[in-house]
Design an enzyme around this catalytic site. Structure first.
Site, PDB file in Angstrom:
ATOM      1  N   ARG A  34       0.824  -1.214   0.000  1.00  0.00           N
ATOM      2  CA  ARG A  34       0.000   0.000   0.000  1.00  0.00           C
ATOM      3  C   ARG A  34       0.859   1.265   0.000  1.00  0.00           C
ATOM      4  O   ARG A  34       0.475   2.264  -0.623  1.00  0.00           O
ATOM      5  CB  ARG A  34      -0.933  -0.013   1.199  1.00  0.00           C
ATOM      6  CG  ARG A  34      -2.044  -1.021   0.991  1.00  0.00           C
ATOM      7  CD  ARG A  34      -2.965  -1.102   2.164  1.00  0.00           C
ATOM      8  NE  ARG A  34      -4.098  -1.935   1.849  1.00  0.00           N
ATOM      9  CZ  ARG A  34      -4.813  -2.572   2.748  1.00  0.00           C
ATOM     10  NH1 ARG A  34      -4.517  -2.478   4.023  1.00  0.00           N
ATOM     11  NH2 ARG A  34      -5.833  -3.319   2.382  1.00  0.00           N
ATOM     12  N   LYS A 217     -19.214 -17.791   0.083  1.00  0.00           N
ATOM     13  CA  LYS A 217     -20.667 -17.606   0.167  1.00  0.00           C
ATOM     14  C   LYS A 217     -21.248 -16.914  -1.045  1.00  0.00           C
ATOM     15  O   LYS A 217     -20.688 -15.934  -1.537  1.00  0.00           O
ATOM     16  CB  LYS A 217     -20.988 -16.741   1.378  1.00  0.00           C
ATOM     17  CG  LYS A 217     -20.750 -17.431   2.685  1.00  0.00           C
ATOM     18  CD  LYS A 217     -21.137 -16.492   3.784  1.00  0.00           C
ATOM     19  CE  LYS A 217     -20.881 -17.111   5.139  1.00  0.00           C
ATOM     20  NZ  LYS A 217     -20.905 -16.092   6.180  1.00  0.00           N
ATOM     21  N   GLY A 373      -9.157  -9.460  -1.572  1.00  0.00           N
ATOM     22  CA  GLY A 373      -7.974  -9.944  -0.865  1.00  0.00           C
ATOM     23  C   GLY A 373      -7.563 -11.369  -1.212  1.00  0.00           C
ATOM     24  O   GLY A 373      -6.397 -11.636  -1.484  1.00  0.00           O
ATOM     25  N   GLY A 396     -13.392  -4.187  -0.498  1.00  0.00           N
ATOM     26  CA  GLY A 396     -14.781  -3.731  -0.492  1.00  0.00           C
ATOM     27  C   GLY A 396     -15.053  -2.671  -1.542  1.00  0.00           C
ATOM     28  O   GLY A 396     -16.105  -2.679  -2.186  1.00  0.00           O
TER      29      GLY A 396
END
Ligand code: AMP
Length: 416
Positions: A34, A217, A373, A396
């Site tokens: 980052r 999921k 990720g 996200g």
């Protein structure tokens, strides 16, 4: 305004970066991706004779000072990478004197913004069910504006280069932009690259477009899956979510991960794919284990007929071939979510097959975007990071962008 048009000479730029890097127990950085990601923007400002006020969050201190999440721990690393001294300000709201005295080429790094609850703008210590919550929220929103205005007062211009938090309407990611006019706020270079990459898979699509959605999921990905069904030619569904589809068709899935309350959602996805003319690609066989562990006993069986006591942990050989064939020839590829429990080396073959096929298609000219990720971890684990077109830094934020949502951090600058 764009960063390439702005004249930084003699200007102070306050830059929202994402320096939320992982640290070990001694406060040492374990992955500096980052920080490296922000360097092109930061170097550009300095090289053009501007000065920098850097601001970021680290971790989730929930509005309280927490030395374990202090950005003081990364000052040396930032300084070394920038090739210039970095002065640390241990309270982000008390940088007035230092900011006023900044000279061209100088750099300040402000302490973790989230040591103040105003950064996130959520009232602390009060439950949502409390009748006083709405009032507390209103008061917090007002003080969030003051907090953002104070940060803005340090600088002549604002740059947002923190894609990872662009889906949040926080003081430093969105509210602050209200205190700069359109000519003095802009996206950073990393952010521009991310926006371009998302645009390549959402609007500027070269066909065929193949998306690969995996992970545990279906419920956490349904928004993206629905949006993609309006855009892709083929959609590969893999990983743990597979078993919800198998179950919906009456399959025996043993102990495999499943969302029993989402069987209708799975069938709905299949219907929508049919209506939209999208080829839905699901696995046919699985590598199953007798426990959720790398050293589980394993065997291969049809995904619709997993014996009791066994669980699907990876894509089987026929499935791997099916996935690789589906990816071959693609011109646009999006991958989010592994095709098995790739963290266990013995159950990583499905994810490896997907990663290899993506690298091969990219080599043949496809644009491939890898985000989230786990898929990024997969690509790195298999050493293929330099063989795909773009690896997103946003988890996200990327997923929300692909769902078609407007990201507040981008809207605050572009006014969309
Ligand atoms: P998600 O956070 O939903 O993107 O899911 C990522 C996680 O899904 C990874 O940690 C994988 O290990 C896990 N996963 C993938 N395939 C399976 C599976 N068949 N059973 C259980 N977990 C899985």
């Amino acid at each position: 305004m764009t960063i390439n048009d702005y004249k930084f000479a003699g200007k102070k730029a306050i830059v929202r970066v994402d320096f939320n890097v992982p640290l070990d127990e001694n406060g040492k950085i374990t992955d500096d991706t980052r920080i490296r990601g922000a360097l092109p923007t930061l170097k550009k400002v300095l090289e053009e004779g501007g000065s920098l006020i850097l601001m970021s969050h680290m971790g989730k201190p929930k509005g309280k000072v927490n030395p374990k999440m202090s950005l003081s721990q990364i000052v040396d690393a930032v300084s070394e990478k920038l090739g210039t001294p970095v002065v640390f300000v241990d309270d982000c709201q008390k940088a007035d004197t230092q900011a006023a005295a900044l000279k061209p080429g100088e750099v300040l790094l402000l302490e973790n913004l989230r040591f103040y609850p105003e950064e996130e703008g959520k009232p602390v210590g009060i439950d949502k069910a409390d009748p006083a919550y709405d009032e507390a929220k209103k008061a917090m929103k007002a003080s969030q504006k003051d907090f953002a205005k104070h940060l803005a007062s340090y600088a002549d211009c604002y740059i947002n280069d923190a894609f990872g938090t662009a889906h949040r309407k926080h003081a430093s990611t969105a509210v602050i932009a209200d205190y700069f006019d359109a000519d003095n706020k802009m996206l950073g270079l990393l952010m521009e690259k991310e926006v371009q990459a998302v645009d390549n898979v959402l609007s500027n699509i070269k066909r065929p477009f193949v998306a690969i959605m995996g992970g545990s999921k279906v419920s956490s990905k349904i928004g993206i899956i629905e949006n993609l069904l309006g855009k892709v030619d083929k959609l590969i569904l893999c990983g743990g979510m597979t078993y919800t589809f198998m179950k919906a068709h009456g399959g025996n899935i043993g102990n495999s991960i499943v969302e029993l309350d989402k069987l209708d959602v799975a069938l709905g996805v299949e219907d929508m794919a049919k209506k939209n003319g999208v080829e839905l690609v699901l696995g046919v066989d699985s590598v199953v284990g007798d426990k959720f562990a790398n050293d589980a006993n394993s065997q291969i069986c049809p995904s619709m007929a997993i014996p009791e006591g066994w669980e699907g942990l990876d894509a089987g050989p026929e499935t791997r071939k099916k996935f690789a064939d589906a990816i071959k020839g693609a011109k646009t590829i999006l991958w989010n979510g592994p095709a098995g429990v790739f963290e266990f080396d013995n159950f990583a073959a499905g994810s490896k097959a997907v990663a290899d096929a993506i690298a091969e298609a990219t080599n043949e000219g496809a644009f491939s975007l890898i985000g989230g990720g786990d898929s990024v971890a997969c690509i790195n684990k298999f050493g293929l990071a330099d063989q795909v077109s773009y690896i997103s830094t946003g988890g996200g934020a990327l997923l929300e962008a692909i769902e078609g949502k407007v990201l507040p951090g981008i809207a605050a600058i572009k006014g969309e």
